[in-house]
Structure formats: structure tokens, C-alpha cells
Enzyme design. Structure first.
Site, PDB file in Angstrom:
ATOM      1  CG  ASN A  56      32.475 -51.431  18.243  1.00 34.30           C
ATOM      2  OD1 ASN A  56      32.378 -50.499  19.030  1.00 34.30           O
ATOM      3  ND2 ASN A  56      32.048 -51.365  17.008  1.00 34.30           N
ATOM      4  CG  ASN A  96      25.679 -42.258  13.347  1.00 28.22           C
ATOM      5  OD1 ASN A  96      26.328 -41.226  13.304  1.00 28.22           O
ATOM      6  ND2 ASN A  96      25.160 -42.751  14.462  1.00 28.22           N
ATOM      7  CG  ASN A 124      75.786 -56.159  39.877  1.00 25.67           C
ATOM      8  OD1 ASN A 124      75.940 -57.358  39.627  1.00 25.67           O
ATOM      9  ND2 ASN A 124      74.758 -55.479  39.461  1.00 25.67           N
ATOM     10  CE1 TYR A 125      71.382 -59.528  45.202  1.00 28.55           C
ATOM     11  CE2 TYR A 125      71.540 -61.604  44.002  1.00 28.55           C
ATOM     12  CZ  TYR A 125      70.914 -60.803  44.947  1.00 28.55           C
ATOM     13  OH  TYR A 125      69.823 -61.281  45.621  1.00 28.55           O
ATOM     14  NE  ARG A 143      30.179 -54.220  20.569  1.00 26.32           N
ATOM     15  CZ  ARG A 143      29.652 -53.224  19.836  1.00 26.32           C
ATOM     16  NH1 ARG A 143      29.432 -53.404  18.546  1.00 26.32           N
ATOM     17  NH2 ARG A 143      29.374 -52.060  20.386  1.00 26.32           N
ATOM     18  CD  GLN A 146      25.956 -43.569  30.323  1.00 20.50           C
ATOM     19  OE1 GLN A 146      27.022 -43.910  29.817  1.00 20.50           O
ATOM     20  NE2 GLN A 146      24.795 -43.738  29.717  1.00 20.50           N
ATOM     21  CB  ALA A 189      34.958 -42.515  27.258  1.00 20.74           C
TER      22      ALA A 189
HETATM   23  C1  UD1 Z   1      27.297 -46.244  17.685  1.00 22.10           C
HETATM   24  C2  UD1 Z   1      26.047 -45.653  17.025  1.00 22.10           C
HETATM   25  C3  UD1 Z   1      25.990 -46.143  15.572  1.00 22.10           C
HETATM   26  C4  UD1 Z   1      27.251 -45.756  14.836  1.00 22.10           C
HETATM   27  C5  UD1 Z   1      28.472 -46.285  15.575  1.00 22.10           C
HETATM   28  C6  UD1 Z   1      29.741 -45.737  14.946  1.00 22.10           C
HETATM   29  C7  UD1 Z   1      24.341 -45.447  18.774  1.00 22.10           C
HETATM   30  C8  UD1 Z   1      23.110 -46.020  19.356  1.00 22.10           C
HETATM   31  N1  UD1 Z   1      24.882 -46.083  17.747  1.00 22.10           N
HETATM   32  O1  UD1 Z   1      27.132 -47.656  17.720  1.00 22.10           O
HETATM   33  O2  UD1 Z   1      24.851 -45.544  14.921  1.00 22.10           O
HETATM   34  O3  UD1 Z   1      27.208 -46.262  13.517  1.00 22.10           O
HETATM   35  O4  UD1 Z   1      28.450 -45.864  16.957  1.00 22.10           O
HETATM   36  O5  UD1 Z   1      30.867 -46.300  15.495  1.00 22.10           O
HETATM   37  O6  UD1 Z   1      24.783 -44.413  19.227  1.00 22.10           O
HETATM   38  N2  UD1 Z   1      28.726 -45.125  25.408  1.00 22.10           N
HETATM   39  C9  UD1 Z   1      28.507 -44.491  26.616  1.00 22.10           C
HETATM   40  N3  UD1 Z   1      27.450 -44.870  27.380  1.00 22.10           N
HETATM   41  C10 UD1 Z   1      26.577 -45.839  27.002  1.00 22.10           C
HETATM   42  C11 UD1 Z   1      26.801 -46.483  25.763  1.00 22.10           C
HETATM   43  C12 UD1 Z   1      27.875 -46.083  24.988  1.00 22.10           C
HETATM   44  O7  UD1 Z   1      29.278 -43.608  27.000  1.00 22.10           O
HETATM   45  O8  UD1 Z   1      25.637 -46.109  27.766  1.00 22.10           O
HETATM   46  C13 UD1 Z   1      29.888 -44.704  24.588  1.00 22.10           C
HETATM   47  C14 UD1 Z   1      30.870 -45.826  24.329  1.00 22.10           C
HETATM   48  O9  UD1 Z   1      31.897 -45.843  25.298  1.00 22.10           O
HETATM   49  C15 UD1 Z   1      31.428 -45.481  22.949  1.00 22.10           C
HETATM   50  C16 UD1 Z   1      30.294 -44.684  22.297  1.00 22.10           C
HETATM   51  O10 UD1 Z   1      29.421 -44.298  23.324  1.00 22.10           O
HETATM   52  O11 UD1 Z   1      32.577 -44.659  23.020  1.00 22.10           O
HETATM   53  C17 UD1 Z   1      29.548 -45.525  21.272  1.00 22.10           C
HETATM   54  O12 UD1 Z   1      29.035 -46.684  21.889  1.00 22.10           O
HETATM   55  P1  UD1 Z   1      29.139 -48.112  21.201  1.00 22.10           P
HETATM   56  O13 UD1 Z   1      28.539 -49.107  22.106  1.00 22.10           O
HETATM   57  O14 UD1 Z   1      30.509 -48.355  20.713  1.00 22.10           O
HETATM   58  O15 UD1 Z   1      28.143 -47.859  19.974  1.00 22.10           O
HETATM   59  P2  UD1 Z   1      28.104 -48.640  18.605  1.00 22.10           P
HETATM   60  O16 UD1 Z   1      27.353 -49.906  18.772  1.00 22.10           O
HETATM   61  O17 UD1 Z   1      29.429 -48.703  18.008  1.00 22.10           O
HETATM   62 CA    CA Z   2      31.516 -48.155  18.656  1.00 21.82          CA
END
Ligand code: UD1
Ligand code: CA
Length: 464
Positions: A227, A169, A386-387, A19, A75, A13
Site C-alpha cells: 500500500n 483477509n 568519433n565526434y 498511500r 472502473q 487494480a
Molecule cells: C483490502 C481489503 C482488506 C484486506 C486487504 C488485504 C477491502 C474493503 N478490504 O484492503 O479486508 O485485508 O485488502 O491486502 O476490500 N481497488 C479497486 N477499486 C477501488 C478500490 C480498490 O480496483 O475502488 C483495488 C486496488 O487497486 C487494490 C485492491 O482493490 O489492488 C485492494 O484495495 P486496497 O485499497 O489496497 O484495499 P486495502 O485497504 O488494502
Molecule cells: Ca491493499
């Protein structure tokens, strides 16, 4: 428990959520009454031995909603999903690590249970939850060779041919912990975004000869990630329908699901009927055999059984006891307690007041900061003043009192049990029990006055 049988769920998270174009972390955006992060946490709790939540910097709000059973790791730099999982290493221990993204609220615990079972049964080093979707744009694609998963390619790094693949994925995976950490150490940020992609761990493990399994989500809807705000609304619509389906299965009649908004935090008893264009939100509980009239908006309130809400009522932060009848067009502002069988009718506004059992305010009244006893009648147009311009004052009305129409009750004020207030009065002094209080000038009647006047000033037509 054997440490190898342990299941740790890592929820990612920490993403920047560009976006969303929001100052607020994505996972705090509400979906049907709960912050997004509440959904994966709820799902994880069903099966996890341990939950680790990876958050970004400045995530105080996220920490606050996580709950005491969740281990939080930060992170500091957002270097990608692979880097994010690595931050959880020290908190994980041995066994199976189930990774999921925080932005997919429709994912069910049943699907996760099937994924873990499949992973353990096959002895795979990694198992990916996939989905076959009609519009795979934006998702990572599953690349297979002779049927076996070889690697995952992100949409922005995919060739035109790879972009045609509809198996995606979901960003949910099971890993054997030791092999996961080894693979993550090998990930390089050589992609379009210059990030450490978790998806690359699959390719690395496959190359090393490990068994990679894939399991398709039974309903691809579970894979929907949020997103941007358009997806937030779309997933919100699906979740809203799930909530209504659950309520209907539990015996609630929802006349028009398409126009009914009921949040995830609401409970409703059987044989209650919800009319169209209703919004019920917050920690609201509604009893059985109630009627929620068209166009009503109820938030953070508790209703007993057989409460009738006629159309177009606005109720917030109220307790309404059984058999009360409210509306149409009544407004309960925060802090009201409406007793059993009471009636609050047309265009009546009540604020921070207790209305006793069986009491009635049927038309056009304002009751604020008042304690009204049982079986009191409040006439049309009665107002608690009341006021005084700087402070609020209380009004007390005893059991069985009768407040005539169009009276002003200037607080602080006590009206005794069974007392009567004559219509049109402005009451500024306490009224003892059983008394009649009237405050208005005596009526003057002049017999024959109209004829005398018109003799003196004959009436003319307007056009003259
Ligand atoms: C990611 C997957 C993609 C998959 C999709 C499904 C990767 C590289 N890609 O893409 O293959 O189809 O999810 O929804 O993993 N996050 C962190 N730290 C970071 C970056 C992201 O904690 O540095 C967390 C985000 O908060 C989020 C999750 O990881 O909850 C996924 O990140 P996001 O940027 O949404 O990945 P997608 O582009 O959707
Ligand atoms: Ca995502």
C-alpha cells in the site's frame, strides 16, 4: 467445458493508491524488475480460463503491460473493492470467480490452486484465503461464530476487541458467480470510508445461509499487500531473496545474497559465480561458468559461457561472447558486441562498437562507433575521436592491426588489416593494410645539454 467449471480470475487494480503518494498507478511501480501488475497476471495465467483486469481511469500504462489475453474493464469512479468487482460482471460469465488484489506479488499459483480446489470440493458459495499474522494492523479481520466465518470487518471499522484478531483477509476469494452478483447488489457504503466493500459480500452471503469457507495461506508472507513505499521495499526484499534462492537451486553460486540484487527478468547458467555487491537487471542472460565480479552492474545484456567480469564493471545493453574477459573498471555503454576471448581492461570505455574475436584493449582507452576486427591490439590511451562537434563518425580497424599507445584516431577512418599505428600519433587519413602510419615530430637529442644549462643558470634551492 461445462460453463459451471469455468474459472475466471478478476484482478482489482483500479485503486487510487493514495498511500503511495505517486503520480504513477501503484501497479506500475517496479518490483525486482517487473511492474507490480505482472506478478498477479503471471500467477493467474497458470490456472485461469479467463482473466479480467479492473483498471481505473487514465490507466493507459496498465493496459499496455497487460497482454492480449486479458480482458480489461474500467472502473470510472473508485467507489471501493465491491464496486470494482461489479464492473467485471459482464466479462465474467458463469462458474467460479476468483478475485484477487493486484498489490500482492508474493501470492503463489499453488496457493490459488489449493483455494479453488477447496472451494469446489466443499461446494461453498464463497471461500476466503486468510492468513494468521503477528501484526494484523491495516488488514480486514475474519469474524467467526462457532468456528464458521460470519463476516469481515475492516481495520478502520473494527472495535478494539476485533482489532486483536490475528486472522486476516488476504483479499483473495473464490465465489460462485451467480451468488456473487446477487450479494454485490446488496452492498451499502455504510462504513468509515463510504465505499462499497467487497468484504461485505461475505457477511451478506453468510447471513443468507450460504456456506462460507476459509483457507489459510501456508505462508503468511503470501498475503503481504503493498500500500505504501515502505511495504514496496519490504516485499521487494522478500522477492529478491526468492529470486536468489531460485538461482542457487539452479546451480548459481551467490557469495553474498544480502548484497546481491538480481531482477526477476534475469537468467543465469549453472556454475556461474556472483560476487558481493552486484546488480544485474533488465532482460539479461548470463551463460554458465561465468564470473560476475564484485561491485559490477549489468543491465539488459547477453553473456555467453565462461565470460569473466572482473570487479567494478558497468555493462549496459551489450552482447559479450564466450570466454571474453572484462574489467576491472570497464564501461560498456549501449550497443556493444564483444567477440569471443576478447579483453576489455582497466578504465576502458566502449560505446556502440563491435570488437572482434581475441582483440584486446587492456588499459585506458575510448572506443566509440567503431568496428574492430579480430586479434587487434589497442594500446593504452588510444582514443577514437568519433565526434566532430556536430556529428558522430565511424572508425574501422582491420584484423590483426596494432594501434600504438596514446594515439588519436580521428574518424571517419579506416585502418587496414595488419597495419601498425606508431605510438602517440594523431591519425586523420586512412591507413592501407600492412602499412605503418606515424604522425609525430622527429625526436631531437642534444648531447650534454643539461650540463651547459646549469653552468649558465646555476640551480638554486627552493628555500633561497
Ligand atoms: C483490502 C481489503 C482488506 C484486506 C486487504 C488485504 C477491502 C474493503 N478490504 O484492503 O479486508 O485485508 O485488502 O491486502 O476490500 N481497488 C479497486 N477499486 C477501488 C478500490 C480498490 O480496483 O475502488 C483495488 C486496488 O487497486 C487494490 C485492491 O482493490 O489492488 C485492494 O484495495 P486496497 O485499497 O489496497 O484495499 P486495502 O485497504 O488494502
Ligand atoms: Ca491493499
Amino acid at each position: 467445458m461445462n460453463p459451471m467449471d469455468r474459472l475466471t480470475v478478476v484482478i482489482l487494480a483500479a485503486g487510487e493508491a493514495k498511500r503511495m503518494r505517486s503520480r504513477q498507478p501503484k501497479v506500475l511501480h517496479p518490483l525486482c524488475g517487473r511492474p507490480l501488475i505482472a506478478y498477479p497476471l503471471r500467477t493467474a495465467r497458470v490456472l485461469a480460463d479467463r482473466i479480467v483486469l479492473v483498471v481505473g481511469p487514465d490507466a493507459e500504462g496498465v493496459r499496455a503491460v497487460a497482454g492480449g489475453d486479458v480482458q480489461i474493464v474500467e472502473q470510472r469512479e473508485r467507489l471501493g473493492t465491491g464496486h470494482a468487482v461489479l464492473q467485471a460482471r459482464a466479462a465474467c460469465g458463469a462458474g467460479t470467480v476468483l478475485v484477487l488484489a493486484a498489490d500482492m506479488p508474493l501470492l503463489s499459483s499453488e496457493t490459488l490452486e489449493r483455494l479453488v480446489k477447496h472451494h469446489r470440493k466443499t461446494g461453498a458459495v464463497a471461500t476466503v484465503l486468510t492468513a494468521v499474522v503477528d501484526r494484523p494492523q491495516g488488514y480486514g479481520r475474519i469474524l467467526r461464530q462457532s468456528g464458521r466465518v460470519k463476516r469481515i470487518v475492516e481495520d478502520r471499522d473494527a472495535t478494539d476487541d476485533q482489532k486483536k484478531i490475528r486472522e486476516i483477509n488476504t483479499s483473495v476469494y473464490c465465489f460462485e458467480a451467480r451468488r456473487l452478483w446477487k450479494a454485490l447488489a446488496e452492498i451499502r457504503p455504510d462504513n468509515d470510508q463510504g465505499e462499497y466493500y467487497l468484504t461485505d459480500a461475505i457477511g451478506i452471503l453468510a447471513k443468507a445461509g450460504g456456506r462460507i469457507e476459509a483457507l489459510a495461506a501456508p505462508d503468511p508472507v503470501e498475503a503481504l499487500g503493498i500500500n505504501d513505499r515502505k511495504q514496496l521495499a519490504a516485499v521487494g526484499g522478500l522477492q529478491r531473496r526468492r529470486i536468489l534462492d531460485r538461482l542457487m537451486a539452479d546451480g548459481v553460486t551467490v557469495l553474498d545474497p544480502a548484497s546481491t540484487y538480481i531482477e526477476d527478468t534475469v537468467t543465469i547458467g549453472p556454475d556461474t559465480t556472483v560476487y558481493p555487491h552486484v546488480l544485474i537487471e533488465g532482460a539479461t542472460t548470463i551463460g554458465s561458468d561465468c564470473v560476475i565480479g564484485a561491485g559490477s552492474h549489468v543491465s539488459a545484456s547477453q553473456f555467453g559461457d565462461r565470460v569473466t567480469l572482473k570487479p567494478y564493471c558497468i555493462i549496459s545493453d551489450a552482447v559479450v561472447e564466450h570466454d571474453a574477459v572484462l574489467g576491472p573498471f570497464c564501461h560498456l555503454r549501449p550497443g556493444c558486441h564483444i567477440g569471443a576471448k576478447a579483453k576489455i581492461g582497466n578504465f576502458v570505455e566502449v560505446k556502440k562498437s563491435r570488437i572482434g574475436r581475441g582483440s584486446k584493449a587492456n588499459h585506458l582507452a575510448y572506443i566509440g562507433d567503431a568496428t574492430v576486427g579480430e586479434d587487434v591490439n589497442i594500446g593504452a590511451g588510444a582514443i577514437t575521436c568519433n565526434y566532430d562537434g556536430s556529428a558522430k563518425h565511424a572508425t574501422r580497424i582491420g584484423d590483426g592491426a596494432f594501434v600504438g599507445t596514446n594515439t588519436s584516431l580521428v574518424a571517419p577512418l579506416t585502418i587496414g588489416e595488419g597495419a601498425y599505428i606508431g605510438s602517440g600519433s594523431v591519425i586523420t587519413k586512412d591507413v592501407p593494410p600492412g602499412a605503418l602510419a606515424v604522425e609525430r615530430s622527429p625526436q631531437v637529442v642534444k648531447e650534454g645539454w643539461a650540463a651547459r644549462r646549469s653552468a649558465k643558470h646555476p640551480r638554486r634551492d627552493k628555500d633561497d
